[in-house]
Design an enzyme around this catalytic site. Structure first.
Site, mmCIF file in Angstrom:
data_model
loop_
_atom_site.group_PDB
_atom_site.id
_atom_site.type_symbol
_atom_site.label_atom_id
_atom_site.label_comp_id
_atom_site.label_asym_id
_atom_site.label_seq_id
_atom_site.Cartn_x
_atom_site.Cartn_y
_atom_site.Cartn_z
ATOM 1 N N ILE A 1 39.478 14.997 -8.161
ATOM 2 C CA ILE A 1 38.344 15.606 -7.457
ATOM 3 C C ILE A 1 37.242 14.555 -7.312
ATOM 4 C CG2 ILE A 1 36.775 17.590 -7.343
ATOM 5 C CD1 ILE A 1 38.581 19.012 -9.402
ATOM 6 N N PRO A 2 37.474 13.558 -6.443
ATOM 7 C CA PRO A 2 36.432 12.557 -6.223
ATOM 8 C C PRO A 2 35.212 13.212 -5.572
ATOM 9 C CG PRO A 2 38.236 12.242 -4.672
ATOM 10 C CD PRO A 2 38.648 13.336 -5.607
ATOM 11 N N HIS A 3 34.029 12.754 -5.945
ATOM 12 C CA HIS A 3 32.818 13.360 -5.399
ATOM 13 C C HIS A 3 31.664 12.371 -5.403
ATOM 14 C CE1 HIS A 3 33.062 14.151 -9.733
ATOM 15 N NE2 HIS A 3 31.757 13.990 -9.732
ATOM 16 N N GLY A 4 30.681 12.669 -4.578
ATOM 17 C CA GLY A 4 29.505 11.821 -4.505
ATOM 18 C C GLY A 4 28.406 12.500 -3.737
ATOM 19 N N LEU B 1 34.646 16.004 -2.581
ATOM 20 C CA LEU B 1 33.399 16.738 -2.365
ATOM 21 C C LEU B 1 32.257 15.761 -2.112
ATOM 22 C CD1 LEU B 1 33.433 19.510 -5.118
ATOM 23 C CD2 LEU B 1 33.389 19.866 -2.651
#
Length: 152
Positions: free
Chosen positions: A62-65, A100
């Site tokens: 779940i990569p996010h930034g 996300l």
């Protein structure tokens, strides 16, 4: 999930041979959907990965930034053609990725979105259905089917 993801935000057979390539392809798709620069998205994702892997185990990442110029939280979902090493906490290769992106000021909304995605992808039967889905439309239907309407 209806507020996070659209049918256009599904990559049903993403070809990537490593984590960086997967993030790059997903940044490209996120750029199309949000109007943000692909490089800015990619840099934010890489920066987050340097803090610690977003590979949460069981083949899921779940990569996010956060980007200051976004108006709301955006999601992109990919099923990889072949699992890749994502430095996951359980050391298992990853084949399902939910990206996300949130506005810089979206503290609570960002965390709520992360929690919702995490809860959804912790469901092993959901992951099996996503892995077996025949199309992006089928994946979109799975991702959005159990969601209560945003007004509740």
């Amino acid at each position: 999930m209806l507020d996070l993801i659209s049918p256009q935000a599904i990559l049903p057979n993403l070809k990537a041979s490593n984590k960086k390539q997967a993030l790059q392809e997903m940044a490209r798709k996120a750029s199309e959907l949000t109007g943000q620069h692909e490089r800015a998205i990619f840099d934010v994702l890489l920066e987050r990965e340097r803090l610690g892997t977003t590979g949460v185990g069981h083949g899921i990442a779940i990569p996010h930034g956060k980007l200051s110029s976004l108006d709301r939280v955006h999601g992109v979902f990919a099923r990889l053609e072949r699992p890749i090493d994502f430095d996951a906490i359980d050391e298992q290769p990853v084949d399902l990725i939910f990206l996300l992106l949130a506005p810089e000021q979206a503290g609570a909304d960002h965390l709520k979105a992360l929690a919702r995605v995490s809860r959804l992808l912790r469901d092993q039967s959901m992951c099996e259905k996503l892995r077996g889905a025949q199309s992006g439309d089928a994946m979109y239907a799975l991702l959005t089917q159990h969601e209560p309407s945003p007004s509740t």
